[in-house]
Design a protein around this motif. Structure first.
Motif, PDB file in Angstrom:
ATOM      1  N   UNK A   1      29.639   8.991 -29.544  1.00 34.26           N
ATOM      2  CA  UNK A   1      30.107   9.289 -27.889  1.00 34.26           C
ATOM      3  C   UNK A   1      29.997  10.460 -27.395  1.00 34.26           C
ATOM      4  N   UNK A   2      29.186  10.977 -28.648  1.00 31.97           N
ATOM      5  CA  UNK A   2      29.356  13.051 -28.203  1.00 31.97           C
ATOM      6  C   UNK A   2      28.272  12.366 -27.395  1.00 31.97           C
ATOM      7  N   UNK A   3      27.127  11.870 -27.617  1.00 34.26           N
ATOM      8  CA  UNK A   3      26.047  11.825 -26.743  1.00 34.26           C
ATOM      9  C   UNK A   3      26.171  11.101 -25.284  1.00 34.26           C
ATOM     10  N   UNK A   4      27.261   9.854 -25.128  1.00 38.39           N
ATOM     11  CA  UNK A   4      27.399   9.182 -23.975  1.00 38.39           C
ATOM     12  C   UNK A   4      28.416  10.323 -23.591  1.00 38.39           C
ATOM     13  N   UNK A   5      29.236  11.313 -23.855  1.00 33.09           N
ATOM     14  CA  UNK A   5      29.943  11.793 -23.239  1.00 33.09           C
ATOM     15  C   UNK A   5      29.241  12.917 -22.446  1.00 33.09           C
ATOM     16  N   UNK A   6      28.067  13.698 -22.873  1.00 39.44           N
ATOM     17  CA  UNK A   6      27.184  14.408 -22.918  1.00 39.44           C
ATOM     18  C   UNK A   6      26.710  14.221 -21.467  1.00 39.44           C
TER      19      UNK A   6
ATOM     20  N   UNK B   1      45.886  26.561 -35.871  1.00 42.26           N
ATOM     21  CA  UNK B   1      45.418  25.975 -37.326  1.00 42.26           C
ATOM     22  C   UNK B   1      45.008  24.105 -36.910  1.00 42.26           C
ATOM     23  N   UNK B   2      45.913  23.372 -35.681  1.00 40.55           N
ATOM     24  CA  UNK B   2      45.870  22.439 -35.441  1.00 40.55           C
ATOM     25  C   UNK B   2      44.412  22.420 -34.764  1.00 40.55           C
ATOM     26  N   UNK B   3      44.283  23.250 -34.017  1.00 42.40           N
ATOM     27  CA  UNK B   3      43.320  23.053 -33.047  1.00 42.40           C
ATOM     28  C   UNK B   3      41.556  23.787 -33.815  1.00 42.40           C
TER      29      UNK B   3
ATOM     30  N   UNK C   1      37.472  16.524 -29.367  1.00 45.47           N
ATOM     31  CA  UNK C   1      36.795  14.703 -29.100  1.00 45.47           C
ATOM     32  C   UNK C   1      37.908  14.867 -28.037  1.00 45.47           C
ATOM     33  N   UNK C   2      38.057  15.525 -27.253  1.00 44.71           N
ATOM     34  CA  UNK C   2      39.092  15.036 -26.207  1.00 44.71           C
ATOM     35  C   UNK C   2      37.563  14.900 -24.706  1.00 44.71           C
ATOM     36  N   UNK C   3      36.563  15.342 -24.771  1.00 45.39           N
ATOM     37  CA  UNK C   3      35.476  14.911 -23.565  1.00 45.39           C
ATOM     38  C   UNK C   3      35.314  13.443 -24.010  1.00 45.39           C
ATOM     39  N   UNK C   4      35.089  13.876 -25.334  1.00 43.04           N
ATOM     40  CA  UNK C   4      34.792  12.252 -25.452  1.00 43.04           C
ATOM     41  C   UNK C   4      35.893  10.651 -25.415  1.00 43.04           C
TER      42      UNK C   4
ATOM     43  N   UNK D   1      38.845   2.085 -20.311  1.00 37.44           N
ATOM     44  CA  UNK D   1      40.305   2.222 -20.364  1.00 37.44           C
ATOM     45  C   UNK D   1      41.149   2.930 -21.640  1.00 37.44           C
ATOM     46  N   UNK D   2      41.559   3.709 -21.512  1.00 36.49           N
ATOM     47  CA  UNK D   2      42.557   4.768 -22.433  1.00 36.49           C
ATOM     48  C   UNK D   2      42.834   3.972 -23.586  1.00 36.49           C
ATOM     49  N   UNK D   3      43.452   3.167 -22.651  1.00 39.53           N
ATOM     50  CA  UNK D   3      44.295   2.334 -24.624  1.00 39.53           C
ATOM     51  C   UNK D   3      43.257   2.009 -25.539  1.00 39.53           C
ATOM     52  N   UNK D   4      42.316   1.699 -25.012  1.00 35.00           N
ATOM     53  CA  UNK D   4      40.425   1.884 -25.783  1.00 35.00           C
ATOM     54  C   UNK D   4      40.737   3.456 -26.638  1.00 35.00           C
ATOM     55  N   UNK D   5      40.490   3.886 -25.562  1.00 31.70           N
ATOM     56  CA  UNK D   5      40.207   5.617 -26.010  1.00 31.70           C
ATOM     57  C   UNK D   5      40.764   5.518 -26.840  1.00 31.70           C
ATOM     58  N   UNK D   6      42.661   5.152 -27.233  1.00 34.24           N
ATOM     59  CA  UNK D   6      43.634   6.229 -28.070  1.00 34.24           C
ATOM     60  C   UNK D   6      42.972   5.704 -29.476  1.00 34.24           C
ATOM     61  N   UNK D   7      42.596   4.248 -29.601  1.00 36.85           N
ATOM     62  CA  UNK D   7      42.279   3.471 -30.529  1.00 36.85           C
ATOM     63  C   UNK D   7      41.147   3.612 -30.721  1.00 36.85           C
TER      64      UNK D   7
END
Length: 677
Positions: free
Chosen positions: A118-123, A295-297, A304-307, A316-322
């Motif tokens: 996922x990280x590489x795909x977003x890049x 602390x949360x940040x 994970x936001x770019x991913x 789709x954003x539903x799948x992204x949230x899941x």
């Protein structure tokens, strides 16, 4: 005297026929060859091979595809469209490098492989899309890109191959193309498959190589020239998307150190108690909210936001949230926080001392159990030592501030750092297949002890002996410049300042500020070092011929140390807390002395005390190993921990394979008895 002549040759291997008695294959000598000025290999192997191979290619487009990539048939039909892009102007110039996206196909092996995928795909998609347009700072990442062969053949080749400095040879091809008037574009209608690393150790080696490469980029002439020739906005974009990302990561971790040492100064000096009793600070609700959100940040959720954006665009954003929720359940923050330590260590060390080198990851598709000694060799300096230092700082901060500080305030201030410490210390075991299986733990401990006690020397590899590994681990200091050595020593002084602050908080020194107390603490340290020197000399002199005498001497020294410790605890003005504080004060001091001795190795060797330094270092390594191994062994007592780890972190096929191997293997005793029968 006949002068030797050297050639760069393109050789073809012909496999033997089935009924042939010849060797496995025969070589056809010299299909093509080019005369060379000498025998030396001047640069890194991979870019040397690329610049050698370009001579034997034909045509005007050149794709330097990697061995871990797979060009799908349906994508090959689009190649004509892609090559047509060379004839179109993108902006004011025609392109010299056509960028392609990559399809990472190894994401289903394990949770780590999924995170990396996922990280590489977003890049390689939205990341590089932004770099290419509008920022115009995309260079060359990976090897599906297609080069304008004629352009690069006349401008130094497709890679820069100087030793060390051009470790990340791919991006230097983009630097070179841009500096010489080229234009790099990105075309997402065509893609090439790519296999990424699937195990934590493979991923860490890859991250280390990239971080070292970025360190070398930071001191290279290419980045210097790009910075001077770009306009202001393009220069900032270039900085942020190359060395700036790693420099920001380094600053993030350094900020944690500065923050903790600063809080420790406040608590030891008494300033924090005064400030906490001040109404303006005690009742400052906005400050508490800011600390909580910080602390949360820092936990790493926002990494994970770019991913999420990329997955949302593609599925789709539903799948992204899941997928985001599943990633958190599979400990994605632990992985990304651990990677933070890898990048910081190798980038910072390369900036200080240089010495970047290629680290082969293997890119294997199989996930296997890594031994404890393997994990220790790989992560000792980058994660374990730093994690223990931060843990000691947190403990001291808690001990001397708990009398007046509220629980909520302490948690808000330190929770993210505790998370960082736990991640750096135990992530390698958490993500290790069969990492909590009891029989593996027993075998790992036996292997670790054997590795620690084996003697080093010429021809003994670091994998076989702790001594060989330890000598190799600080080789980069031998080739560092004077500024690097001075900086290393200055960084080590923090342990002595820390010791100075703690010594005056013992119950019997609390009412004095005489510098003599600090001097006496150094006498204690020198006495401990002298005892270790006696043991080291005794081992060399008596361990072979007078083994009984040597064991008696060791026993007497141990008993005397224990009796002194019991006597001190029994004294009315010395508490058990004083003993704990002394240990917490002196242990980091010894480590600081070790770091300085390693930085000044030539002088220490000449002084004849390098053997004592090695003995002290071995003692520290044993202590660190025990601190790490004990919690892992404790958890391995409970069978459900290993089962839970396997089902949570690996795919179903791999989990089932592990269970079958356990059933077929059986207990170690049963296997040995059956072999005897």
């Amino acid at each position: 005297m006949v002068e030797k002549v050297y050639y760069s040759a393109l050789v073809k291997a012909v496999p033997k026929s089935v009924d042939s008695s010849e060797p496995d294959q025969k070589l056809d000598q010299v299909i093509y060859r080019i005369k060379l000025p000498g025998p030396a290999i001047l640069g890194e192997g991979k870019p040397e091979n690329q610049n050698h191979a370009i001579i034997f290619t034909r045509g005007e487009g050149l794709q330097t595809i990697d061995m871990n990539q797979d060009n799908y048939m349906e994508e090959a039909f689009k190649m004509r469209n892609l090559l047509q892009e060379f004839l179109k102007k993108h902006g004011v110039r025609k392109p010299t490098i056509l960028g392609l996206r990559e399809h990472i196909f190894t994401g289903s092996v394990s949770s780590l492989a999924w995170f990396m995928s996922n990280q590489e795909t977003s890049f390689v998609t939205i990341g590089q899309r932004l770099l290419a347009e509008p920022l115009k700072v995309r260079f060359h990442y990976g090897h599906p890109d297609v080069f304008d062969r004629l352009f690069h053949l006349t401008r130094g080749g497709v890679s820069k191959a100087s030793k060390v400095i051009n470790l990340s040879e791919d991006i230097f091809a983009g630097f070179n193309s841009t500096l010489r008037g080229g234009n790099v574009t990105l075309h997402e209608y065509i893609q090439v498959g790519k296999g990424r690393d699937v195990g934590l150790n493979q991923i860490s080696l890859f991250e280390a190589k990239i971080a070292c490469g970025n360190g070398e980029q930071g001191v290279s002439r290419d980045i210097y020239r790009l910075g001077h020739r770009f306009d202001f906005f393009r220069m900032l974009s270039c900085y942020f998307t190359t060395v700036g990302f790693y420099f920001s990561t380094l600053l993030t971790v350094l900020t944690v150190y500065v923050f903790l040492y600063g809080r420790l100064y406040l608590v030891l000096s008494g300033l924090e108690e005064e400030l906490s009793n001040h109404p303006a600070i005690r009742d400052n609700k906005p400050l508490q909210v800011a600390l909580a959100s910080q602390s949360f940040v820092q936990i790493g959720l926002l990494m994970a936001l770019p991913m999420m954006m990329e997955i949302g665009l593609e599925k789709g954003f539903r799948n992204a949230l899941t997928e985001f929720v599943l990633m958190q359940l599979q400990l994605a923050p632990v992985f990304f926080t651990f990677s933070l330590g890898t990048r910081t260590h190798y980038f910072g060390r390369t900036l200080l001392h240089g010495g970047a080198r290629y680290r082969g990851t293997g890119r294997g598709f199989v996930v296997f159990h890594a031994k404890f000694a393997d994990n220790y060799r790989l992560y000792s300096r980058s994660h374990f030592v730093k994690g223990i230092e931060l843990m000691i700082l947190l403990l001291v901060y808690h001990i001397f501030g708990r009398a007046y500080r509220g629980v909520v305030a302490y948690v808000l201030i330190t929770v993210s750092i505790w998370f960082l410490v736990g991640t750096w210390l135990f992530a390698p075991f958490l993500f290790n297949p069969s990492g909590f299986e009891w029989q593996k733990i027993v075998d790992d401990w036996t292997d670790w002890n054997k590795w620690m006690n084996n003697h080093g020397g010429i021809g003994v590899s670091p994998e076989k002996s702790w001594e060989s590994w330890w000598e190799k681990e600080h080789d980069h200091l031998l080739h560092s410049g004077t500024r690097g050595i001075i900086f290393e020593i200055l960084l080590s002084i923090r342990f002595f300042i820390y010791q100075y602050g703690l010594i005056y908080h013992l119950s019997f020194t609390r009412h004095t500020r005489s510098f003599l107390v600090y001097g006496l603490s150094w006498l204690v340290i020198l006495a401990i070092l002298l005892i270790m020197k006696v043991v080291s000399v005794g081992r060399r002199q008596f361990s072979a011929d007078f083994q009984l005498v040597f064991r008696l001497i060791k026993g007497l020294i141990f008993l005397s140390c224990v009796s002194v410790l019991i006597t001190l605890i029994a004294l009315p003005h010395i508490t058990f807390l004083d003993v704990i504080v002394c240990i917490l004060a002196f242990m980091p001091t010894g480590w600081g002395l070790l770091l300085i001795a390693q930085a000044l190795k030539p002088l220490v060797v000449r002084a004849g005390i390098w053997g004592s330094v090695r003995t002290l270092a071995r003692g520290y390594e044993f202590v660190i190993g025990l601190l790490l191994f004990t919690p892992v062994a404790f958890l391995a007592w409970f069978p459900f921990v290993s089962e839970f780890q396997t089902r949570m972190l690996f795919n179903q096929a791999f989990s089932r394979g592990l269970q079958i191997s356990r059933i077929l293997g059986g207990p170690k005793k049963d296997r040995s008895s059956s072999n005897k029968e």
